[in-house]
Design a protein around this motif. Structure first.
Motif, PDB file in Angstrom:
ATOM      1  N   VAL A  96     -22.694 -16.538  54.306  1.00  0.00           N
ATOM      2  CA  VAL A  96     -21.352 -15.988  54.109  1.00  0.00           C
ATOM      3  C   VAL A  96     -20.363 -17.153  54.056  1.00  0.00           C
ATOM      4  O   VAL A  96     -20.671 -18.261  54.488  1.00  0.00           O
ATOM      5  N   LYS A 116     -10.903 -11.849  50.646  1.00  0.00           N
ATOM      6  CA  LYS A 116     -11.985 -11.488  49.715  1.00  0.00           C
ATOM      7  C   LYS A 116     -12.331 -12.648  48.783  1.00  0.00           C
ATOM      8  O   LYS A 116     -13.497 -12.886  48.468  1.00  0.00           O
ATOM      9  N   LYS A 118     -18.360 -14.191  50.139  1.00  0.00           N
ATOM     10  CA  LYS A 118     -18.935 -13.135  50.975  1.00  0.00           C
ATOM     11  C   LYS A 118     -18.404 -13.228  52.406  1.00  0.00           C
ATOM     12  O   LYS A 118     -18.317 -14.300  52.996  1.00  0.00           O
ATOM     13  N   ASN A 170     -18.686  -3.642  49.330  1.00  0.00           N
ATOM     14  CA  ASN A 170     -20.065  -3.285  49.021  1.00  0.00           C
ATOM     15  C   ASN A 170     -20.997  -4.314  49.654  1.00  0.00           C
ATOM     16  O   ASN A 170     -20.546  -5.277  50.275  1.00  0.00           O
ATOM     17  N   ASP A 171     -22.285  -4.090  49.492  1.00  0.00           N
ATOM     18  CA  ASP A 171     -23.274  -4.978  50.125  1.00  0.00           C
ATOM     19  C   ASP A 171     -23.162  -6.415  49.635  1.00  0.00           C
ATOM     20  O   ASP A 171     -23.525  -7.346  50.327  1.00  0.00           O
ATOM     21  N   ASN A 172     -22.655  -6.598  48.428  1.00  0.00           N
ATOM     22  CA  ASN A 172     -22.577  -7.950  47.883  1.00  0.00           C
ATOM     23  C   ASN A 172     -21.471  -8.775  48.509  1.00  0.00           C
ATOM     24  O   ASN A 172     -21.537  -9.992  48.503  1.00  0.00           O
ATOM     25  N   ASN A 173     -20.442  -8.114  49.033  1.00  0.00           N
ATOM     26  CA  ASN A 173     -19.358  -8.938  49.560  1.00  0.00           C
ATOM     27  C   ASN A 173     -19.119  -8.782  51.055  1.00  0.00           C
ATOM     28  O   ASN A 173     -18.216  -9.389  51.603  1.00  0.00           O
ATOM     29  N   LEU A 181     -20.996  -8.427  55.059  1.00  0.00           N
ATOM     30  CA  LEU A 181     -22.101  -8.332  56.010  1.00  0.00           C
ATOM     31  C   LEU A 181     -21.495  -7.871  57.332  1.00  0.00           C
ATOM     32  O   LEU A 181     -20.472  -8.397  57.763  1.00  0.00           O
ATOM     33  N   LYS A 209     -28.608  -4.826  57.760  1.00  0.00           N
ATOM     34  CA  LYS A 209     -29.035  -5.395  56.475  1.00  0.00           C
ATOM     35  C   LYS A 209     -28.080  -4.964  55.371  1.00  0.00           C
ATOM     36  O   LYS A 209     -27.780  -5.717  54.460  1.00  0.00           O
ATOM     37  N   ASN A 210     -27.664  -3.709  55.444  1.00  0.00           N
ATOM     38  CA  ASN A 210     -26.773  -3.223  54.393  1.00  0.00           C
ATOM     39  C   ASN A 210     -25.857  -2.138  54.959  1.00  0.00           C
ATOM     40  O   ASN A 210     -26.012  -1.714  56.100  1.00  0.00           O
ATOM     41  N   GLU A 214     -16.622 -12.106  33.721  1.00  0.00           N
ATOM     42  CA  GLU A 214     -16.687 -11.808  35.152  1.00  0.00           C
ATOM     43  C   GLU A 214     -15.749 -10.656  35.487  1.00  0.00           C
ATOM     44  O   GLU A 214     -14.656 -10.560  34.951  1.00  0.00           O
TER      45      GLU A 214
END
Lengths: 266, 667
Positions: A17, A65, A69, A92-95, A97, A111-112, B618
């Motif tokens: 991250v 943001k 991450k 979302n899971d991509n950005n 934890l 994990k998600n 992007e």
């Protein structure tokens, strides 16, 4: 909270991250939000009972943001907020934890977000006895008494919008009150204008508010504005069954089902 | 600077009788931005329209307010007039001085004042109007007809004969509907099946008609010209291609005692069955609720006896997705059963039957092969009583309307009974005889005068059983309400015609409106009897109100013409009154934050996700986007959007706010 510091360090060292959001010691024996970007700063992270600020409010901010991450120290209300934000496509899971902290103050890493959701769903959102008593008291008032109660409570509000800033659900770049062509909600802080703002806020949070009390905690005048959202939460429970934020479920207020109760038409 | 023209219409005396139109025009002439103001007797007339056109040309008007009737009546007229004079038609607004003012208030200063208020808010609004262009959408030239009764059959054939494709769906295993259950038809007494079955066969053989029986509408999306329908083809547990319709399975099925729907419970059918001999298609279905294999897991006799191995126990429901341009709803009606009447025995007397059951008794294909025999012991009734208005015209029963068909079919029933049982005596209790229709009155007179049916004007208060007879207690109101007691062998209740099962649910799927009795609502009771309020969806037959066969057929043909009119065009134009999500300069791109709560709020599935990407592809931001083809301009998303990022064109936040302020501010 040594495990939290250790894990934050690892995450930053491995670049898993880019930023860890947590709490640090503030002034006057208060805590404040901390954004750790370097592994060595992770030692400043703390966690104790004073850490009640809803950190989820930062994950929708562009300044945070844009760093990449994020990892977030998340108590139960924060996790609930995150699930609601995920259902509104804001995280979302991509950005994100989630470093969860259980009500027993144990660190759990998910994990998600769907794991977070499962965890959150173990706990019902309950309004505490003191507030419940207050809600009952207000409900029993006559219309005139209730009107007076709210006018009295809300008239000192000078619209600092701290409640809005503290609320993780108030992430809109342009709030309804900032919409000035036309200005539907008056900006000056007079009695009716204040009432309009707080009612509008409560309506916009209906079916979304997870009852973290951040708005009330942020209010410099300690106006019990959380009673409005709590009342809406109660109504949601009565009309739609128990309420839990959910990533995939339909939004309460924007969906119609033929078997919805229509008892508001009287 | 706006140059607005105000045109105040007298509408003959409709407006001018209570509103001082000249004063309204004069007051309006003083408003900021009003360049021209006039009143005239009929603004919608040619000279009235010329007045508007010449004012646009001479004064260079930038906006027009016509203060006249409801925009539903004449907005297209005035917009067209403006367009002909070179002004964008959406710069024209209508103030409704008739329905909203003159018709609902008495003559007086206050009424005129309200009229001026109505004009003023529109003058202020029109200052914020923007030129809009019509939206063009293509038309899918296939029609979906729901319901395979006589109305659905007629509509399908008429549309198919204009050369367009039709998909006809029917929830039962065969088309034919209630008409196939009838014995004879009034007022000619010709056999119902004899006139219906050729049409049923024609449907099955028509190259333009795709017939799905045992199928129901699952969902409908889209809009006029561009609907997407999902059809659930319920599993028939049968490979229809292999089945030859030999019927061996239906004779061997061990579960035989299931009340037959076609015979209204007066006969039985097996679990694998064809509803009636002339069924189209003449291929069986397995009723999974009663079939021994589906309930107990053993049997499969039909599978063993089938000479072509056509039985498919594992067949599942199939969802078929079709694209259609228009729909005709012909889902028909139902009737109240005898258990609805406590005073007539709660349905527990077997010889108190409904009119539809009597049809089956009188029908040659019925359980008694056309002999009138009472259900309890099979005896031929010597005395029979017919009760008109059983439930109908009875506000206490919640059915204040007239079911319309009963007077005629009761006369027919009594006549058929007299023809078959020469020694029998028949009585009809009626409230009024409603025999409006070609040859209808003559038909009823024939029953009374030639066939000797006893008509008694009065109602029946009670029916009870005594010594195997049904004691009918009534009164003859033409003889001073003299009490009458008849010892009858059988009683036929002309029970009220009601909306079909699931009508409400279907209406919600289709987004069409329905009346308090769950009959589907027409768009206008006189001038749009086959249209619904949802463009592209039409009604035929008894789903709209109780109707007899000739009415259902003519309504079906009417609906078919409406569909054909629609399909005669390649493109449709739609009003640009649709929602639009705002766009702004970077870095915001839009005030929309992409929470997509509007997506689920939209009743028309018109909102989708738009991804804003930079030159490298992007993702910068996801925002909501309204599909202009699907949006109906209802405004739900506008109310829902917290950031006020959505506006309805022609009804923007600014325009609405201006209207409110125009009312509140002093002038």
């Amino acid at each position: 909270m040594d495990d939290l510091r250790k894990r934050a360090k690892e995450l930053l060292e491995t670049s898993a991250v880019k930023v860890v959001i947590g709490y640090e010691q503030g002034t006057a024996n208060k805590t404040r939000a901390l954004f750790v970007e370097k592994a060595e700063d992770a030692d400043c992270l703390i966690f104790d009972s004073r850490c009640v600020q809803n950190l989820a409010t930062y994950v929708t901010k562009r300044e945070v943001k844009d760093k990449g991450k994020m990892a977030i120290t998340a108590t139960l209300p924060v996790m609930r907020s995150i699930i609601q934000l995920a259902s509104e496509f804001q995280v979302n899971d991509n950005n994100l934890l989630v470093l969860g902290i259980t009500p027993e103050s144990k660190l759990v890493e998910f994990k998600n977000l769907s794991e977070v959701e499962t965890f959150v769903h173990q706990y019902q959102i309950e309004i505490d006895a003191k507030n419940k008593e207050m809600l009952d008291k207000i409900a029993k008032m006559t219309q005139a008494e209730r009107w007076k109660f709210w006018i009295d409570e809300l008239s000192p509000c000078f619209k600092c919008y701290a409640c809005r800033a503290a609320c993780p659900m108030c992430y809109c770049h342009r709030c309804t009150v900032d919409f000035n062509q036309p200005q539907w909600i008056p900006v000056p802080s007079h009695e009716l204008g204040n009432l309009e703002w707080h009612i509008m806020r409560a309506i916009h949070l209906t079916g979304r508010c997870i009852d973290c009390d951040a708005c009330y905690n942020a209010c410099p005048l300690a106006i019990p504005i959380n009673l409005l959202t709590k009342r809406m939460l109660e109504d949601v429970k009565i009309n739609f069954g128990s309420y839990q934020p959910s990533i995939k479920a339909d939004h309460l207020m924007s969906t119609y089902k033929p078997d919805d109760k229509e008892n508001f038409i009287q | 600077m706006s140059k607005i023209g105000v045109f105040v219409c007298h509408c003959g005396e409709n407006i001018s009788a209570t509103v001082d139109c000249a004063k309204v025009a004069e007051t309006a002439s003083k408003y900021d931005g009003v360049a021209f103001s006039v009143d005239y007797k009929y603004m919608c007339s040619d000279p009235g329209q010329s007045l508007i056109k010449s004012a646009i040309a001479e004064k260079g008007l930038t906006g027009v307010v016509v203060a006249a009737c409801s925009p539903r009546m004449h907005e297209p007229t005035f917009r067209k007039a403006c367009a002909e004079a070179g002004l964008n038609p959406y710069m024209c607004e209508m103030a409704n001085l008739r329905e909203h003012c003159s018709w609902v208030h008495e003559k007086g200063e206050a009424t005129t004042e309200k009229a001026t208020d109505l004009v003023r808010i529109l003058v202020e609004k029109v200052k914020y109007n923007q030129s809009l262009n019509e939206i063009r959408v293509p038309v899918t030239k296939t029609a979906l007809v729901i319901g395979g009764g006589i109305a659905g059959i007629q509509a399908s054939l008429d549309i198919a004969n204009t050369g367009h494709k039709v998909i006809l769906i029917e929830k039962d295993p065969s088309i034919g509907g209630h008409m196939s259950q009838l014995s004879e038809t009034f007022p000619t007494l010709d056999c119902s099946q004899c006139i219906l079955t050729p049409r049923m066969v024609e449907v099955a053989q028509h190259p333009n008609i795709t017939l799905y029986t045992y199928a129901e509408l699952e969902s409908l999306e889209g809009f006029i010209g561009n609907f997407k329908a999902k059809i659930r083809r319920k599993s028939k547990s049968l490979d229809e291609k292999l089945c030859t319709g030999c019927g061996l399975c239906t004779t061997k099925c061990p579960t035989k005692k299931i009340p037959s729907e076609f015979n209204e419970g007066l006969g039985n059918r097996p679990a694998i069955y064809v509803p009636f001999p002339q069924a189209v298609p003449n291929k069986p279905v397995i009723d999974r609720i009663h079939c021994t294999y589906y309930t107990k897991g053993k049997c499969r006799i039909c599978e063993k006896v089938c000479p072509t191995q056509a039985i498919r126990f594992d067949q599942e429901d199939q969802i078929v997705e079709v694209e259609v341009g228009a729909l005709v709803i012909a889902t028909g009606f139902n009737i109240k059963q005898t258990d609805f009447f406590p005073e007539y025995g709660y349905g527990k007397y077997p010889d108190v039957i409904t009119g539809l059951q009597f049809e089956r008794l009188a029908s040659a294909s019925g359980p008694t092969l056309g002999e009138i025999r009472r259900p309890s012991d099979g005896k031929i009734p010597e005395k029979i009583v017919f009760l008109a208005c059983a439930g109908s015209r009875d506000p206490a029963k919640g059915i204040p309307y007239c079911s319309k068909i009963c007077c005629m079919y009761i006369a027919k029933h009594a006549m058929l009974y007299q023809h078959k049982v020469h020694s029998g005596k028949s009585y009809v209790f009626y409230m009024d005889i409603r025999a409006g229709g070609k040859m209808y009155e003559e038909f009823v007179r024939r029953a009374i005068e030639d066939d000797g049916v006893n008509y008694i004007r009065g109602r029946v208060s009670k029916i009870y059983e005594k010594n195997g007879k049904l004691i009918v207690n009534g009164a003859d109101t033409l003889l001073g309400a003299m009490p009458i007691e008849i010892e009858a062998d059988m009683v036929v209740l002309a029970t009220a015609g009601i909306a079909n099962d699931g009508a409400e649910e279907l209406a919600q799927k289709l987004h069409i409106s329905y009346d308090p009795y769950r009959f589907f609502a027409e768009a206008h009771p006189k001038l749009k009897p086959v249209e619904t309020n949802t463009a592209g969806i039409f009604l035929a037959g008894a789903c709209q109100a109780p109707r007899d066969i000739p009415e259902s057929v003519s309504m079906a043909s009417g609906a078919a013409v409406k569909v054909a009119c629609l399909f005669s065009q390649d493109e449709l134009t739609r009003e640009p009154i649709i929602a639009v999500v705002n766009r702004q300069a970077p870095p915001a791109y839009s005030s929309c934050v992409g929470c997509f709560l509007c997506v689920s709020a939209c009743p028309y599935q018109a909102i989708e996700k738009e991804e804003i990407r930079n030159r490298n592809g992007e993702l910068i931001k996801s925002i909501a986007k309204v599909n202009p083809g699907l949006c109906q301009g209802c405004g739900t998303c506008v109310a829902f959007c917290r950031t006020k990022s959505i506006d309805i064109q022609g009804y923007t936040h600014e325009q609405m706010y201006t209207e409110v302020l125009a009312l509140l501010n002093e002038y």
